[in-house]
Design a protein around this motif. Structure first.
Motif, PDB file in Angstrom:
ATOM      1  N   MET A   1      -0.797  -8.539  -4.876  1.00  0.00           N
ATOM      2  CA  MET A   1      -1.114  -7.480  -3.903  1.00  0.00           C
ATOM      3  C   MET A   1      -0.084  -7.480  -2.767  1.00  0.00           C
ATOM      4  O   MET A   1       0.377  -8.525  -2.338  1.00  0.00           O
ATOM      5  N   VAL A   2       0.244  -6.302  -2.317  1.00  0.00           N
ATOM      6  CA  VAL A   2       1.199  -6.150  -1.214  1.00  0.00           C
ATOM      7  C   VAL A   2       0.448  -5.658   0.020  1.00  0.00           C
ATOM      8  O   VAL A   2      -0.326  -4.704  -0.061  1.00  0.00           O
ATOM      9  N   HIS A   3       0.664  -6.322   1.142  1.00  0.00           N
ATOM     10  CA  HIS A   3       0.047  -5.896   2.406  1.00  0.00           C
ATOM     11  C   HIS A   3       1.137  -5.415   3.359  1.00  0.00           C
ATOM     12  O   HIS A   3       2.018  -6.205   3.725  1.00  0.00           O
ATOM     13  N   PHE A   4       1.068  -4.156   3.752  1.00  0.00           N
ATOM     14  CA  PHE A   4       1.943  -3.659   4.813  1.00  0.00           C
ATOM     15  C   PHE A   4       1.260  -4.033   6.120  1.00  0.00           C
ATOM     16  O   PHE A   4       0.119  -3.634   6.364  1.00  0.00           O
ATOM     17  N   VAL A   5       1.955  -4.809   6.947  1.00  0.00           N
ATOM     18  CA  VAL A   5       1.321  -5.308   8.163  1.00  0.00           C
ATOM     19  C   VAL A   5       2.119  -4.862   9.391  1.00  0.00           C
ATOM     20  O   VAL A   5       3.345  -5.023   9.443  1.00  0.00           O
ATOM     21  N   GLY A   6       1.413  -4.343  10.369  1.00  0.00           N
ATOM     22  CA  GLY A   6       2.032  -4.024  11.657  1.00  0.00           C
ATOM     23  C   GLY A   6       2.161  -5.303  12.463  1.00  0.00           C
ATOM     24  O   GLY A   6       1.168  -5.971  12.732  1.00  0.00           O
ATOM     25  N   ALA A   7       3.391  -5.628  12.844  1.00  0.00           N
ATOM     26  CA  ALA A   7       3.649  -6.894  13.545  1.00  0.00           C
ATOM     27  C   ALA A   7       3.305  -6.802  15.025  1.00  0.00           C
ATOM     28  O   ALA A   7       3.257  -7.807  15.724  1.00  0.00           O
TER      29      ALA A   7
ATOM     30  N   ARG B   1      -6.181  -9.846  11.610  1.00  0.00           N
ATOM     31  CA  ARG B   1      -6.040  -9.645  10.160  1.00  0.00           C
ATOM     32  C   ARG B   1      -4.576  -9.804   9.732  1.00  0.00           C
ATOM     33  O   ARG B   1      -4.283 -10.422   8.705  1.00  0.00           O
ATOM     34  N   GLY B   2      -3.693  -9.273  10.540  1.00  0.00           N
ATOM     35  CA  GLY B   2      -2.262  -9.381  10.227  1.00  0.00           C
ATOM     36  C   GLY B   2      -1.820 -10.836  10.222  1.00  0.00           C
ATOM     37  O   GLY B   2      -1.105 -11.294   9.318  1.00  0.00           O
ATOM     38  N   LYS B   3      -2.284 -11.594  11.211  1.00  0.00           N
ATOM     39  CA  LYS B   3      -1.918 -13.004  11.317  1.00  0.00           C
ATOM     40  C   LYS B   3      -2.445 -13.774  10.108  1.00  0.00           C
ATOM     41  O   LYS B   3      -1.727 -14.584   9.504  1.00  0.00           O
ATOM     42  N   SER B   4      -3.682 -13.482   9.756  1.00  0.00           N
ATOM     43  CA  SER B   4      -4.283 -14.197   8.631  1.00  0.00           C
ATOM     44  C   SER B   4      -3.514 -13.899   7.332  1.00  0.00           C
ATOM     45  O   SER B   4      -3.302 -14.801   6.503  1.00  0.00           O
ATOM     46  N   LEU B   5      -3.064 -12.681   7.160  1.00  0.00           N
ATOM     47  CA  LEU B   5      -2.283 -12.351   5.959  1.00  0.00           C
ATOM     48  C   LEU B   5      -0.922 -13.048   5.984  1.00  0.00           C
ATOM     49  O   LEU B   5      -0.437 -13.504   4.941  1.00  0.00           O
ATOM     50  N   LEU B   6      -0.326 -13.144   7.167  1.00  0.00           N
ATOM     51  CA  LEU B   6       0.962 -13.862   7.269  1.00  0.00           C
ATOM     52  C   LEU B   6       0.780 -15.325   6.861  1.00  0.00           C
ATOM     53  O   LEU B   6       1.636 -15.928   6.208  1.00  0.00           O
TER      54      LEU B   6
ATOM     55  N   PRO C   1       2.936   0.341  11.381  1.00  0.00           N
ATOM     56  CA  PRO C   1       3.790   0.783  10.267  1.00  0.00           C
ATOM     57  C   PRO C   1       3.854   2.303  10.093  1.00  0.00           C
ATOM     58  O   PRO C   1       4.779   2.806   9.463  1.00  0.00           O
ATOM     59  N   SER C   2       2.894   3.032  10.666  1.00  0.00           N
ATOM     60  CA  SER C   2       2.870   4.482  10.429  1.00  0.00           C
ATOM     61  C   SER C   2       3.850   5.246  11.312  1.00  0.00           C
ATOM     62  O   SER C   2       4.046   6.446  11.140  1.00  0.00           O
ATOM     63  N   VAL C   3       4.452   4.562  12.275  1.00  0.00           N
ATOM     64  CA  VAL C   3       5.377   5.234  13.186  1.00  0.00           C
ATOM     65  C   VAL C   3       6.809   4.806  12.855  1.00  0.00           C
ATOM     66  O   VAL C   3       7.178   3.652  13.104  1.00  0.00           O
ATOM     67  N   TYR C   4       7.584   5.708  12.283  1.00  0.00           N
ATOM     68  CA  TYR C   4       8.975   5.432  11.888  1.00  0.00           C
ATOM     69  C   TYR C   4       9.093   4.128  11.084  1.00  0.00           C
ATOM     70  O   TYR C   4      10.035   3.363  11.267  1.00  0.00           O
ATOM     71  N   GLY C   5       8.126   3.883  10.222  1.00  0.00           N
ATOM     72  CA  GLY C   5       8.124   2.621   9.472  1.00  0.00           C
ATOM     73  C   GLY C   5       8.734   2.737   8.079  1.00  0.00           C
ATOM     74  O   GLY C   5       8.946   1.718   7.420  1.00  0.00           O
ATOM     75  N   ALA C   6       8.990   3.961   7.629  1.00  0.00           N
ATOM     76  CA  ALA C   6       9.494   4.173   6.262  1.00  0.00           C
ATOM     77  C   ALA C   6       8.602   3.477   5.231  1.00  0.00           C
ATOM     78  O   ALA C   6       9.103   2.863   4.278  1.00  0.00           O
TER      79      ALA C   6
ATOM     80  N   LEU D   1       5.122   1.860  -5.222  1.00  0.00           N
ATOM     81  CA  LEU D   1       4.143   0.854  -5.647  1.00  0.00           C
ATOM     82  C   LEU D   1       3.010   1.516  -6.431  1.00  0.00           C
ATOM     83  O   LEU D   1       2.580   1.004  -7.479  1.00  0.00           O
ATOM     84  N   ALA D   2       2.558   2.672  -5.947  1.00  0.00           N
ATOM     85  CA  ALA D   2       1.465   3.387  -6.641  1.00  0.00           C
ATOM     86  C   ALA D   2       1.910   3.767  -8.045  1.00  0.00           C
ATOM     87  O   ALA D   2       1.154   3.604  -9.015  1.00  0.00           O
ATOM     88  N   GLU D   3       3.134   4.253  -8.138  1.00  0.00           N
ATOM     89  CA  GLU D   3       3.690   4.643  -9.445  1.00  0.00           C
ATOM     90  C   GLU D   3       3.741   3.454 -10.404  1.00  0.00           C
ATOM     91  O   GLU D   3       3.498   3.584 -11.594  1.00  0.00           O
ATOM     92  N   LYS D   4       4.061   2.283  -9.848  1.00  0.00           N
ATOM     93  CA  LYS D   4       4.177   1.084 -10.677  1.00  0.00           C
ATOM     94  C   LYS D   4       2.828   0.399 -10.904  1.00  0.00           C
ATOM     95  O   LYS D   4       2.755  -0.650 -11.542  1.00  0.00           O
ATOM     96  N   GLY D   5       1.783   0.946 -10.299  1.00  0.00           N
ATOM     97  CA  GLY D   5       0.456   0.360 -10.462  1.00  0.00           C
ATOM     98  C   GLY D   5       0.281  -0.953  -9.705  1.00  0.00           C
ATOM     99  O   GLY D   5      -0.547  -1.789 -10.078  1.00  0.00           O
ATOM    100  N   ILE D   6       1.044  -1.129  -8.622  1.00  0.00           N
ATOM    101  CA  ILE D   6       0.895  -2.351  -7.799  1.00  0.00           C
ATOM    102  C   ILE D   6      -0.026  -2.027  -6.614  1.00  0.00           C
ATOM    103  O   ILE D   6       0.218  -1.074  -5.862  1.00  0.00           O
ATOM    104  N   ALA D   7      -1.075  -2.838  -6.463  1.00  0.00           N
ATOM    105  CA  ALA D   7      -2.050  -2.570  -5.396  1.00  0.00           C
ATOM    106  C   ALA D   7      -1.467  -2.932  -4.024  1.00  0.00           C
ATOM    107  O   ALA D   7      -0.711  -3.900  -3.891  1.00  0.00           O
ATOM    108  N   PHE D   8      -1.833  -2.144  -3.029  1.00  0.00           N
ATOM    109  CA  PHE D   8      -1.367  -2.433  -1.666  1.00  0.00           C
ATOM    110  C   PHE D   8      -2.407  -1.947  -0.667  1.00  0.00           C
ATOM    111  O   PHE D   8      -3.259  -1.126  -0.991  1.00  0.00           O
ATOM    112  N   ASP D   9      -2.324  -2.473   0.558  1.00  0.00           N
ATOM    113  CA  ASP D   9      -3.089  -1.904   1.658  1.00  0.00           C
ATOM    114  C   ASP D   9      -2.245  -1.974   2.926  1.00  0.00           C
ATOM    115  O   ASP D   9      -1.143  -2.518   2.917  1.00  0.00           O
TER     116      ASP D   9
END
Ligand code: SAH
Length: 252
Positions: free
Chosen positions: A1-7, A18-23, A83-88, A96-104
């Motif tokens: 699983m891939v997690h996009f995390v705002g630092a 939550r971000g810290k725990s994922l790191l 991540p939603s602001v100029y995060g690309a 990832l969706a195309e490749k069937g890799i789960a993310f949040d």
């Protein structure tokens, strides 16, 4: 699983729990090296593979994620601020969706919030501005028509301008072309929440000069509007005479 995390904006204690725990759990961290404070990487566990995306292409980033996924590993893609602001992130999520890799996605404190905190300011002052425009100057990345600085300046709403600290001559010109008076209060906030944070208050017509004197040409936000001035109306919400769902107003 891939997690996009705002630092968060920089200070390591401004990431979410939550971000810290994922790191802490991550087997692989890919961080946006030009902006994310490396101090955040100290949350990584021993043996975690850490990659700096500053020198990587989208394809290379995806390939690291794909390989980690194939090995059943947890990947954190660490983006500065939110991540939603100029995060690309959209282009990464679509692949990832195309490749069937789960993310949040885990939100973060955007630098525009940290800049307001540094200024001890409120963007949405009653009687002054009830809107915040998040935008940027056109640089090598084009900005669509009708979304130029001058178009938004015409509204006299609060403006938060990202990615433009090196383009201030043009910015102050565009702001004035759109209708801001040169005397309108403005500010430059450099590295909000980092130890080297700097807050420079100025006016629309002195933005470029102020940045030059301070030697600031990147990692800064430009804030523009009368919310930085002294006049505003009291809020109705806390007005003793105002009745709303949670409180009965008293006649004066
Ligand atoms: N996703 C990020 C923005 C990434 S774009 C966020 O939500 O904040 C990168 C731009 O953000 C920089 O050029 C700068 O304009 C701004 N920026 C990022 N971190 C900053 C900080 N700590 N202080 C001031 N500006 C910052």
């Amino acid at each position: 699983m891939v997690h996009f995390v705002g630092a968060g904006p920089g200070a390591p204690d401004l990431i979410t729990l939550r971000g810290k725990s994922l790191l802490e759990q991550a087997d692989v961290i890919i961080y946006a090296g030009s902006l994310v404070n490396p101090a955040l990487l100290e949350y990584a566990k021993e043996g975690c593979v850490v990659k700096n995306s500053a020198s990587m292409t989208l394809e290379e980033v995806i390939s690291v994620m794909e390989q980690a996924e194939a090995e059943g590993k947890v990947t954190v893609r660490l983006h500065t601020g939110d991540p939603s602001v100029y995060g690309a992130i959209r282009e990464q999520m679509d692949i990832l969706a195309e490749k069937g890799i789960a993310f949040d996605v885990v939100p973060g404190v955007s630098s525009f919030c940290a800049a307001a905190a540094a200024l001890q300011a409120e963007y949405t002052l009653p009687g002054v501005s009830q809107s915040v425009v998040i935008t940027r100057m056109e640089g090598r990345t084009p900005v669509p028509d009708r979304q130029k600085i001058a178009d938004y300046a015409a509204h006299q709403a609060t403006m938060v301008i990202f990615l433009s600290a090196g383009l201030l001559e043009g910015l102050q010109e565009e702001l004035q072309k759109g209708g801001y008076d040169g005397q309108t209060p403005a500010a430059i906030v450099y590295k909000a929440s980092w130890p080297e944070e700097r807050v420079c208050r100025c006016t629309v017509s002195t933005l470029a000069e102020t940045a030059k004197t301070q030697g600031i040409d990147k990692t800064a936000l430009i804030l523009v509007g009368e919310f930085l001035g002294s006049a505003y109306d009291r809020s109705l919400l806390y007005d003793p005479a105002f009745t709303h769902g949670y409180r009965q107003g008293k006649r004066k």
